[in-house]
Design a protein around this motif. Structure first.
Motif, PDB file in Angstrom:
ATOM      1  N   LYS A  74       0.854  -1.200   0.000  1.00  0.00           N
ATOM      2  CA  LYS A  74       0.000   0.000   0.000  1.00  0.00           C
ATOM      3  C   LYS A  74       0.888   1.248   0.000  1.00  0.00           C
ATOM      4  O   LYS A  74       1.845   1.337   0.770  1.00  0.00           O
TER       5      LYS A  74
ATOM      6  N   GLY B 293      -7.824   8.096   6.077  1.00  0.00           N
ATOM      7  CA  GLY B 293      -6.665   7.219   6.290  1.00  0.00           C
ATOM      8  C   GLY B 293      -6.971   5.758   5.992  1.00  0.00           C
ATOM      9  O   GLY B 293      -6.161   4.865   6.259  1.00  0.00           O
TER      10      GLY B 293
ATOM     11  N   ASP C  78      -5.002   2.116   4.429  1.00  0.00           N
ATOM     12  CA  ASP C  78      -4.272   1.094   5.198  1.00  0.00           C
ATOM     13  C   ASP C  78      -5.198  -0.092   5.449  1.00  0.00           C
ATOM     14  O   ASP C  78      -4.811  -1.255   5.316  1.00  0.00           O
TER      15      ASP C  78
ATOM     16  N   LYS D 102      -1.126   8.480  13.799  1.00  0.00           N
ATOM     17  CA  LYS D 102      -1.731   8.675  12.472  1.00  0.00           C
ATOM     18  C   LYS D 102      -1.137   7.756  11.399  1.00  0.00           C
ATOM     19  O   LYS D 102      -1.771   7.504  10.367  1.00  0.00           O
TER      20      LYS D 102
HETATM   21 MG    MG Z   1      -2.430   7.273   6.253  1.00  0.00          MG
END
Ligand code: MG
Ligand code: ADP
Ligand code: ASP
Length: 443
Positions: A5, A197, A200, A255
């Motif tokens: 990723k 986010g 992931d 994060k």
């Molecule tokens: Mg991220």
């Protein structure tokens, strides 16, 4: 098979896209490559949604123009063939027009997700062609064809697996498949997203669905650091973390990992490796079921925490009181994060305040409720933390910071300390200096 990723900064510029290409050339295994949107693009799409809600058409148009130009520039820089350039620009125009059309319909959660996930679509269209022209033969897959979740919390791994195998069987065979992170379909088949986010999480869902050998998360830092590098200098990368340590750090604000990243992989014991796109030889962080070291290892901080202090004003026995309190949260589907209790009172924290008023109104029938917002949970993480001598020094180090709540997790790998958010940076710095650096504690 592996999953790799690449996050927003890793695909955020012409140089970094070349860097990703070099990394892919170096890794010979069959793989699925999950890409984020170019950095800044999802923020701009979120801004479009905000402006469409208040009908600021002009500003929406400006954002769309900027997004189109940005991706056209990438095409001009990366693609040499005139025909390919024109075809790609046509495709980018179509996607921009889809966003424009969506921005004029009535707002809904589905419309929001359809718009905000378009950054991944824009980037992967271009990147797949660039890679095919530059030594990485690949097939582009559309994540909306296979990425299914029952809720934002719960991926449907069996369904993803079934769909993905079908998609892979019918797509042109290749050693490299490119796809989009972040986008998914919900239980009714509508387009949704995995929260900010979320690429992931896309990568680890795919990893679990295909039972891969490992999932690599390539980002702009050399792994998970022992403290938040955005607020504290002299943080260092941690070479090994257990699944539960990584999961606690991610849940409490690190994060670098989406909060749910490791969950799909723990049962299957598939390792997650964090690597730095800009320093590929750095070791990074390996997250697996293995516990390499014990004791306080890292700190993270989660903001926007609201505390509710609930004190019984009836003569209810405490078990009835607690049952009633927790039933209210259950009814409103609000997740409680940390809890401390005494005989007739309970203090608890929540992140989601959309139902706060309804909850306090309901509790007020039999309890006195006070709420305080703008708190931060500082979470110190490490296996067997309770037996570690360092843990006992934490309170001395933080002696000038008023502590509102303390909770030692059942799994004995996290100590949560609730403080007013105005003390957050001071607390992170004090702990870095006095708990980790002074003793030169390495993992
Ligand atoms: Mg991220
Ligand atoms: P990506 O776009 O690759 O997904 P993110 O911006 O989501 O990358 O995450 C990487 C960033 O997370 C780092 O640049 C760093 O500033 C921040 N970060 C916060 N806490 C940590 C931590 N404990 N370890 C490493 N990075 C962290
Ligand atoms: N592009 C999405 C975001 O910025 C998903 C991701 O990058 O992981 O939140």
């Amino acid at each position: 098979m592996k999953v790799l990723k690449f996050g927003g900064t890793s695909v955020g510029s012409i140089e970094s896209l070349h860097q990703v290409r070099d990394i892919l050339v170096e890794s010979p295994e069959r793989k699925i490559v999950v890409c984020s949107a170019m950095s800044g693009v999802t923020n701009q799409l979120v801004a479009i949604v905000e402006h469409m809600k208040i009908k600021e058409v002009k500003i929406v148009e400006e954002h769309l123009y900027h997004l189109e130009t940005k991706h056209f520039d990438v095409v001009d820089e990366l693609i040499k063939d005139e025909n390919q350039r024109e075809t790609l620009k046509q495709r980018i125009k179509e996607i921009i027009q889809e966003i424009a059309a969506l921005s004029s319909v009535a707002y809904s959660e589905t419309v929001k997700s359809k718009i905000t996930t378009k950054g991944e679509a824009l980037l992967t269209e271009i990147f797949s062609v660039f890679l095919n022209n530059n030594g990485v033969s690949n097939t582009l897959l559309y994540a909306e064809d296979f990425m299914h979740v029952d809720s934002a919390e719960t991926p449907n791994i069996a369904k993803v697996s079934e769909r993905l195998v079908t998609v892979l069987d019918s797509a042109p065979q290749n050693d490299v498949y490119i796809t989009q992170g972040f986008i998914c379909r919900d239980s009714s088949g509508e387009i949704s997203d995995l929260k900010r986010g979320g690429s992931d999480f896309s990568a680890t869902i795919i990893g679990a669905a295909l039972d891969v050998e490992e999932v690599e998360i390539w980002t702009d830092i050399d792994g998970v650091h022992n403290n938040d590098p955005r607020y504290v200098s002299e943080t260092y990368s941690i070479p090994y973390l257990s699944y539960s340590e990584a999961s606690k750090l991610a849940h409490y604000g690190a994060k670098v990992l989406h909060p749910k990243t490791v969950l799909p992989l723990t049962d299957k014991e598939i390792p997650v490796i964090l690597k730095n796109t800009f320093s590929p030889n750095a070791f990074g962080t390996v997250i697996s079921s293995k516990v390499h070291s014990r004791g306080a290892k890292a700190i993270s901080a989660k903001d926007n925490v609201t505390i509710l202090k609930i004190e019984s004003n009836t003569s209810l026995a405490s078990h009835d009181f607690f049952k009633k309190v927790f039933d209210v949260f259950h009814k409103h589907e609000v997740v409680i994060d940390t809890v401390t209790t005494s005989e007739k009172s309970v203090s608890l924290t929540i992140d989601d305040t959309t139902r706060l008023l309804a909850i306090t109104n309901e509790l007020t029938g039999y309890a006195k409720v006070t709420t305080e917002s703008l708190n931060t949970i500082i979470c110190v993480v490490g296996e067997s933390i309770a037996g570690d001598e360092k843990t006992y020094r934490i309170f001395n180090i933080l002696k000038y910071i008023p502590i509102k709540m303390i909770s030692l997790g059942k799994s004995d790998n996290n100590l949560s300390i609730l403080i007013d958010s105005s003390y957050k940076i001071a607390a992170l710095k004090l702990l870095q200096e006095n708990l980790f650096l002074k003793e030169n504690v390495l993992v």
